[in-house]
Scaffold this motif. Structure first.
Motif, short mmCIF file in Angstrom:
data_model
loop_
_atom_site.label_atom_id
_atom_site.label_comp_id
_atom_site.label_asym_id
_atom_site.label_seq_id
_atom_site.Cartn_x
_atom_site.Cartn_y
_atom_site.Cartn_z
N ASN A 187 0.81 -1.22 0.00
CA ASN A 187 0.00 0.00 0.00
C ASN A 187 0.84 1.26 0.00
OD1 ASN A 187 -2.97 -0.82 0.21
ND2 ASN A 187 -2.07 -2.07 1.82
N SER A 241 -5.75 2.70 -0.84
CA SER A 241 -4.53 2.14 -0.23
C SER A 241 -4.27 2.75 1.14
CB SER A 241 -3.33 2.38 -1.15
OG SER A 241 -3.43 1.63 -2.33
N ASP A 290 -6.77 1.17 3.51
CA ASP A 290 -6.35 -0.20 3.79
C ASP A 290 -5.17 -0.24 4.75
OD1 ASP A 290 -8.28 -1.50 2.31
OD2 ASP A 290 -7.10 -1.54 0.48
N PRO A 329 -4.02 -4.24 -3.28
CA PRO A 329 -2.96 -3.74 -4.17
C PRO A 329 -2.61 -4.73 -5.28
CG PRO A 329 -2.39 -3.38 -1.88
CD PRO A 329 -3.59 -4.27 -1.88
#
Length: 312
Positions: free
Chosen positions: A40, A65, A68, A285
């Motif tokens: 990420n 990202s 996350d 990702p």
């Protein structure tokens, strides 16, 4: 009865009581966390540094990202630390904060995934108007709405859950503080507040799902009209990863929050929570960038620069 304000700490359930398996758990979770962090962070850095990745699609991917990264950081580090120290405690305030962050970030992620489906809809069905519709201002507005919705859900869920009374055992049958696991510890006879919160969360998730489904109905209808198979497969390759992510995230979240609350600890609860709190941040990702030539090109460009600057 003991009111929840008198509690100083909870204890989190581990995956095992064996010290050898706990060490294995520490190694596995540490590797997963490091991989997720690296993946990420790479996407965030690439989409910031490379001018070619400043389109709306990568703008949303960058924020996904970031979400996350925060989501997995809200759960795994504490679990890893407890495994290393052979302890299972989490403070009351730490539990409140963890629950708030998990709900906030999960709600924000659903909003971002919905915004990404809208972006794909405009890119495929209204390509000529794409730059006008998906302007920088619109992207920022969609992102702001996603974060605000996540924040509201976080406040509602954490305040609703900890407004309940807790008595007896403080053992949370989960590896992080989550609403269904905390409800099992409550001795309150009425769950009106948290039921309203769950209903609001379900309505929010369902409305996002409806928007995503509608977007993809139009997308697939448009793609199937494309005369060449090559262009069709290219369009599908940009859409299918998004559908996989959305389906996995919403399905596991729905199972965790909507299934009947049981008094007995279940390994299924642990694995379901792993799938919606650990797996998406690790696989997103890979799913989104595996077929992205722009990401691969940007990464190759950065690596070649680093290789030239570092003597061997």
């Amino acid at each position: 009865m003991m009111n929840q304000t008198l509690l100083m700490e909870f204890s989190l359930m581990g995956f095992t009581e064996s010290q050898m398996l706990l060490r294995l758990h520490t190694v596995v979770f540490s590797l997963i966390y490091l991989v997720a962090m690296m993946e990420n962070l790479i996407i965030i850095l690439l989409t910031v540094l490379d001018q070619r990745l400043h389109s709306p699609m990568y703008f949303f991917l960058r924020h996904l990202s970031f979400v996350d990264l925060c989501l997995i950081s809200a759960t795994l580090p504490k679990s890893i630390f407890n495994s290393i120290t052979f302890s299972d405690f989490i403070s009351f305030l730490g539990c409140v904060l963890q629950l708030f962050c998990v709900v906030l970030l999960s709600g924000s992620e659903i909003g971002i995934l919905t915004a990404m489906s809208y972006d794909r809809y405009i890119a495929i069905c209204h390509l000529l108007h794409y730059e006008g519709v998906m302007s920088k201002g619109v992207c920022v507005q969609l992102m702001t709405i996603s974060w605000l919705n996540g924040g509201v859900l976080g406040i509602l869920y954490s305040s609703g859950t900890f407004s309940l009374n807790f008595c007896g055992s403080t053992k949370i049958h989960q590896f992080f503080c989550d609403v269904p696991a905390l409800l099992k510890l409550s001795c309150s006879k009425e769950y009106a507040t948290i039921n309203v919160c769950v209903a609001i969360g379900v309505c929010y998730a369902f409305s996002c799902l409806v928007c995503i489904v509608i977007s993809y109905v139009y997308i697939f209808t448009t793609v199937l009209k494309i005369p060449t198979r090559q262009k069709q497969s290219r369009a599908f390759s940009t859409c299918l990863p998004h559908l996989i992510v959305v389906s996995a995230f919403l399905l596991t979240g729905a199972i965790a929050y909507l299934k009947p609350v049981s008094d007995e600890p279940s390994l299924l609860d642990l694995f379901v929570s792993v799938f919606y709190s650990v797996v998406p941040p690790t696989l997103n990702p890979v799913i989104y960038c595996l077929r992205s030539k722009d990401i691969k090109s940007a990464l190759g460009k950065i690596l070649s620069k680093v290789k030239k600057e570092i003597p061997f």
